[in-house]
Design a protein around this motif. Structure first.
Motif, PDB file in Angstrom:
ATOM      1  N   LEU A 188       0.844  -1.187   0.000  1.00  0.00           N
ATOM      2  CA  LEU A 188       0.000   0.000   0.000  1.00  0.00           C
ATOM      3  C   LEU A 188       0.885   1.244   0.000  1.00  0.00           C
ATOM      4  CD1 LEU A 188      -2.731  -1.064   2.592  1.00  0.00           C
ATOM      5  CD2 LEU A 188      -2.648  -1.462   0.116  1.00  0.00           C
ATOM      6  N   ARG A 189       0.843   1.983  -1.081  1.00  0.00           N
ATOM      7  CA  ARG A 189       1.674   3.181  -1.224  1.00  0.00           C
ATOM      8  C   ARG A 189       0.886   4.385  -0.717  1.00  0.00           C
ATOM      9  NH1 ARG A 189       3.994   1.494  -7.253  1.00  0.00           N
ATOM     10  NH2 ARG A 189       5.477  -0.074  -6.468  1.00  0.00           N
ATOM     11  N   TYR A 190       1.070   4.669   0.577  1.00  0.00           N
ATOM     12  CA  TYR A 190       0.340   5.753   1.217  1.00  0.00           C
ATOM     13  C   TYR A 190       0.770   7.103   0.648  1.00  0.00           C
ATOM     14  CZ  TYR A 190      -0.220   2.266   5.014  1.00  0.00           C
ATOM     15  OH  TYR A 190      -0.473   1.140   5.761  1.00  0.00           O
ATOM     16  N   HIS A 191      -0.216   7.986   0.510  1.00  0.00           N
ATOM     17  CA  HIS A 191       0.113   9.372   0.216  1.00  0.00           C
ATOM     18  C   HIS A 191       0.138  10.152   1.541  1.00  0.00           C
ATOM     19  CE1 HIS A 191       0.601   9.523  -4.199  1.00  0.00           C
ATOM     20  NE2 HIS A 191       0.322   8.250  -3.959  1.00  0.00           N
ATOM     21  N   ASN A 192      -0.033  11.431   1.551  1.00  0.00           N
ATOM     22  CA  ASN A 192       0.218  12.214   2.774  1.00  0.00           C
ATOM     23  C   ASN A 192      -0.889  11.959   3.789  1.00  0.00           C
ATOM     24  OD1 ASN A 192       1.735  13.714   0.521  1.00  0.00           O
ATOM     25  ND2 ASN A 192       2.551  14.608   2.394  1.00  0.00           N
ATOM     26  N   VAL A 193      -0.562  11.210   4.820  1.00  0.00           N
ATOM     27  CA  VAL A 193      -1.551  10.787   5.807  1.00  0.00           C
ATOM     28  C   VAL A 193      -1.661  11.843   6.915  1.00  0.00           C
ATOM     29  CG1 VAL A 193      -2.293   8.920   7.312  1.00  0.00           C
ATOM     30  CG2 VAL A 193      -0.839   8.420   5.333  1.00  0.00           C
ATOM     31  N   TYR A 194      -2.885  12.120   7.328  1.00  0.00           N
ATOM     32  CA  TYR A 194      -3.120  13.025   8.455  1.00  0.00           C
ATOM     33  C   TYR A 194      -4.273  12.476   9.274  1.00  0.00           C
ATOM     34  CZ  TYR A 194      -7.409  14.772   6.310  1.00  0.00           C
ATOM     35  OH  TYR A 194      -8.679  14.861   5.803  1.00  0.00           O
ATOM     36  N   GLY A 195      -4.453  13.019  10.476  1.00  0.00           N
ATOM     37  CA  GLY A 195      -5.576  12.607  11.303  1.00  0.00           C
ATOM     38  C   GLY A 195      -5.223  12.610  12.768  1.00  0.00           C
ATOM     39  N   PRO A 196      -6.199  12.342  13.624  1.00  0.00           N
ATOM     40  CA  PRO A 196      -5.956  12.359  15.072  1.00  0.00           C
ATOM     41  C   PRO A 196      -4.911  11.327  15.466  1.00  0.00           C
ATOM     42  CG  PRO A 196      -8.086  11.365  14.558  1.00  0.00           C
ATOM     43  CD  PRO A 196      -7.587  11.973  13.295  1.00  0.00           C
ATOM     44  N   GLY A 197      -4.102  11.692  16.461  1.00  0.00           N
ATOM     45  CA  GLY A 197      -3.080  10.777  16.953  1.00  0.00           C
ATOM     46  C   GLY A 197      -1.728  10.931  16.293  1.00  0.00           C
ATOM     47  N   MET A 198      -1.581  11.921  15.376  1.00  0.00           N
ATOM     48  CA  MET A 198      -0.255  12.158  14.796  1.00  0.00           C
ATOM     49  C   MET A 198       0.709  12.609  15.892  1.00  0.00           C
ATOM     50  SD  MET A 198      -0.827  14.031  11.103  1.00  0.00           S
ATOM     51  CE  MET A 198       0.746  13.452  10.437  1.00  0.00           C
ATOM     52  N   GLY A 222     -12.308  16.470   6.986  1.00  0.00           N
ATOM     53  CA  GLY A 222     -11.221  15.830   7.707  1.00  0.00           C
ATOM     54  C   GLY A 222     -10.273  16.828   8.342  1.00  0.00           C
ATOM     55  N   VAL A 223      -9.942  17.890   7.614  1.00  0.00           N
ATOM     56  CA  VAL A 223      -9.006  18.891   8.144  1.00  0.00           C
ATOM     57  C   VAL A 223      -9.650  19.686   9.268  1.00  0.00           C
ATOM     58  CG1 VAL A 223      -7.726  20.990   7.578  1.00  0.00           C
ATOM     59  CG2 VAL A 223      -7.623  19.015   6.059  1.00  0.00           C
ATOM     60  N   ARG A 224     -10.937  20.023   9.127  1.00  0.00           N
ATOM     61  CA  ARG A 224     -11.615  20.741  10.225  1.00  0.00           C
ATOM     62  C   ARG A 224     -11.565  19.935  11.513  1.00  0.00           C
ATOM     63  NH1 ARG A 224     -15.564  22.121   6.384  1.00  0.00           N
ATOM     64  NH2 ARG A 224     -16.912  20.433   7.155  1.00  0.00           N
ATOM     65  N   ALA A 225     -11.829  18.641  11.414  1.00  0.00           N
ATOM     66  CA  ALA A 225     -11.783  17.797  12.614  1.00  0.00           C
ATOM     67  C   ALA A 225     -10.360  17.657  13.132  1.00  0.00           C
ATOM     68  CB  ALA A 225     -12.383  16.428  12.301  1.00  0.00           C
ATOM     69  N   PHE A 226      -9.402  17.483  12.223  1.00  0.00           N
ATOM     70  CA  PHE A 226      -8.011  17.320  12.628  1.00  0.00           C
ATOM     71  C   PHE A 226      -7.467  18.569  13.306  1.00  0.00           C
ATOM     72  CE2 PHE A 226      -3.472  17.750  11.271  1.00  0.00           C
ATOM     73  CZ  PHE A 226      -2.952  16.829  12.179  1.00  0.00           C
ATOM     74  N   ALA A 227      -7.976  19.727  12.954  1.00  0.00           N
ATOM     75  CA  ALA A 227      -7.476  20.976  13.523  1.00  0.00           C
ATOM     76  C   ALA A 227      -7.614  21.006  15.043  1.00  0.00           C
ATOM     77  CB  ALA A 227      -8.230  22.160  12.908  1.00  0.00           C
ATOM     78  N   HIS A 228      -8.570  20.241  15.588  1.00  0.00           N
ATOM     79  CA  HIS A 228      -8.778  20.230  17.035  1.00  0.00           C
ATOM     80  C   HIS A 228      -8.618  18.844  17.641  1.00  0.00           C
ATOM     81  CE1 HIS A 228     -10.267  24.390  16.945  1.00  0.00           C
ATOM     82  NE2 HIS A 228     -10.901  24.052  15.834  1.00  0.00           N
ATOM     83  N   ALA A 229      -8.214  17.887  16.849  1.00  0.00           N
ATOM     84  CA  ALA A 229      -8.050  16.513  17.345  1.00  0.00           C
ATOM     85  C   ALA A 229      -6.791  16.398  18.190  1.00  0.00           C
ATOM     86  CB  ALA A 229      -7.987  15.541  16.169  1.00  0.00           C
ATOM     87  N   PRO A 230      -6.767  15.450  19.125  1.00  0.00           N
ATOM     88  CA  PRO A 230      -5.566  15.276  19.953  1.00  0.00           C
ATOM     89  C   PRO A 230      -4.400  14.740  19.146  1.00  0.00           C
ATOM     90  CG  PRO A 230      -7.159  13.525  20.373  1.00  0.00           C
ATOM     91  CD  PRO A 230      -7.859  14.523  19.490  1.00  0.00           C
ATOM     92  N   LEU A 231      -3.198  15.225  19.476  1.00  0.00           N
ATOM     93  CA  LEU A 231      -1.962  14.687  18.914  1.00  0.00           C
ATOM     94  C   LEU A 231      -1.274  13.830  19.975  1.00  0.00           C
ATOM     95  CD1 LEU A 231      -0.516  17.834  17.083  1.00  0.00           C
ATOM     96  CD2 LEU A 231      -1.963  16.017  16.155  1.00  0.00           C
ATOM     97  N   ARG A 232      -0.241  13.120  19.561  1.00  0.00           N
ATOM     98  CA  ARG A 232       0.508  12.261  20.484  1.00  0.00           C
ATOM     99  C   ARG A 232       1.741  13.005  20.983  1.00  0.00           C
ATOM    100  NH1 ARG A 232       0.127   6.677  19.698  1.00  0.00           N
ATOM    101  NH2 ARG A 232       2.385   6.456  19.799  1.00  0.00           N
ATOM    102  N   GLY A 233       2.077  12.798  22.251  1.00  0.00           N
ATOM    103  CA  GLY A 233       3.316  13.350  22.777  1.00  0.00           C
ATOM    104  C   GLY A 233       3.149  14.716  23.376  1.00  0.00           C
TER     105      GLY A 233
END
Length: 347
Positions: free
Chosen positions: A201-211, A336-347
């Protein structure tokens, strides 16, 4: 039993959660490396977890006991800091894959879903008036002068970016890319020699909660989010017009589950690559602006800076994925980006 290597990480964790949601029995193998995981990192509660290095044959042998199929997500990702990172990339990604494949052979496991990447294509696909054009690596002299767009090496003509298909030539442009090419090559040889079945699976630019946040090995979406969390403007390299395909991590997880199913239906020795993207082109500047707007933060700053190992444009055709694997419609970029803008990140 499904083994997910790197299953405590950003993408691996999404695969684990999706597999559990459909009732799959899952085991995780993860080293919990400090440069990838926060100090309090842990696998999902109730999931059997083997903590260890995928390049350690003894660890891998134990993790593979009773397993039917492997999702190999464990890898050192990103462009890296400098060439001093090269030995670690090669050891983690290529030696780790070789050890895993040897262990799978010993355990008579013949199904593999491999996390590969768009970076195997290098600059991707371009065309000029004379047809398709293969462009050489960009030169530091041009980049320093702000000449970011590749040109036809024969005529000097401006090029038009195209969607790249899985049949395009492989052309890695940095160390990470070279290791992903080698992972695919090792998996292909393993399939031919053992009768294994591989979906790459050749992923393209992945984003989302937990980055992961605040790490040079994270994707550009996480870097922009981290800057905004600190009250800073996202800093965009070059002119911000670099074309990419931003794909939500939930779509990546869904593609992995579909690829697992695909491996059950294939003849022995089958190997197939799949681009995994949203199918919609956006620029890096688009992403930075959308995140800033969603958080009410400062507007992005276009720096004109560059990294020599970066490519200008790389966007995929995901038609094969949608034609051959049972994947749901992708998460739309705006939502997806609207949700990611406030989603929790790791670390």
């Amino acid at each position: 039993m499904l083994l997910v290597t790197g299953g405590a990480g950003f993408i691996g964790g999404a695969v684990v959660r999706a597999a559990l949601a459909r009732g799959t029995c899952v085991r995780i193998l993860d080293s919990l490396r400090a440069d990838v995981h926060p100090a309090d990192a842990a696998a999902p509660e109730g999931v059997e977890t083997v903590i260890g290095d995928v390049a350690d044959p003894a660890v891998v042998a134990g993790a593979l006991a009773g397993v039917d199929v492997v999702c190999h997500q464990a890898a050192k990702v990103g462009l890296g800091v400098d060439f001093a990172d090269a030995p670690d990339y090669v050891r983690t990604n290529d030696l780790g894959t070789a050890v895993l494949l040897a262990g799978m052979t010993a355990a008579s496991i013949d199904r593999l879903v491999l996390a590969s990447s768009m970076v195997v294509y290098g600059e991707g696909a371009y065309a000029s008036s004379r047809g398709p054009v293969a462009v050489p690596p960009r030169r530091a002299l041009d980049l320093a002068a702000g000449r970011f767009e590749p040109i036809d090496p024969e005529t000097g003509e401006a090029l038009t970016p195209r969607l790249v298909t899985e049949d395009a030539a492989i052309d890695p442009r940095n160390v990470y890319a070279a290791t992903k090419v080698q992972q695919e090559a090792l998996a292909s040889i393993w399939a031919r020699e053992t009768g294994g079945r591989v979906a790459a699976l050749r992923y393209h630019n992945v984003y989302g909660p937990g980055m992961p946040r605040d790490t040079p090995y994270a994707g550009v979406a996480a870097l922009f989010r981290s800057q905004l969390e600190h009250g800073e403007a996202p800093t965009v390299l070059e002119d911000g017009r670099q074309r990419r395909d931003f794909v939500h991590v939930d779509d990546i997880a869904a593609a992995n589950l579909a690829a697992i199913d695909w491996t059950t239906e294939q003849p022995r020795g089958a190997v197939r690559a799949f681009n995994v993207g949203s199918g919609v082109v956006h620029t890096i500047g688009d992403l930075a602006a959308a995140l800033s707007a969603a958080r009410g933060g400062p507007a992005p700053v276009i720096t004109g800076g560059y990294r020599l190992g970066d490519v200008r444009h790389i966007t995929a055709s995901s038609e094969r994925l949608r034609a051959e694997l049972a994947v749901p419609p992708p998460v739309p970029f705006e939502a997806g980006v609207r949700a990611f803008a406030h989603a929790p990140l790791r670390g």
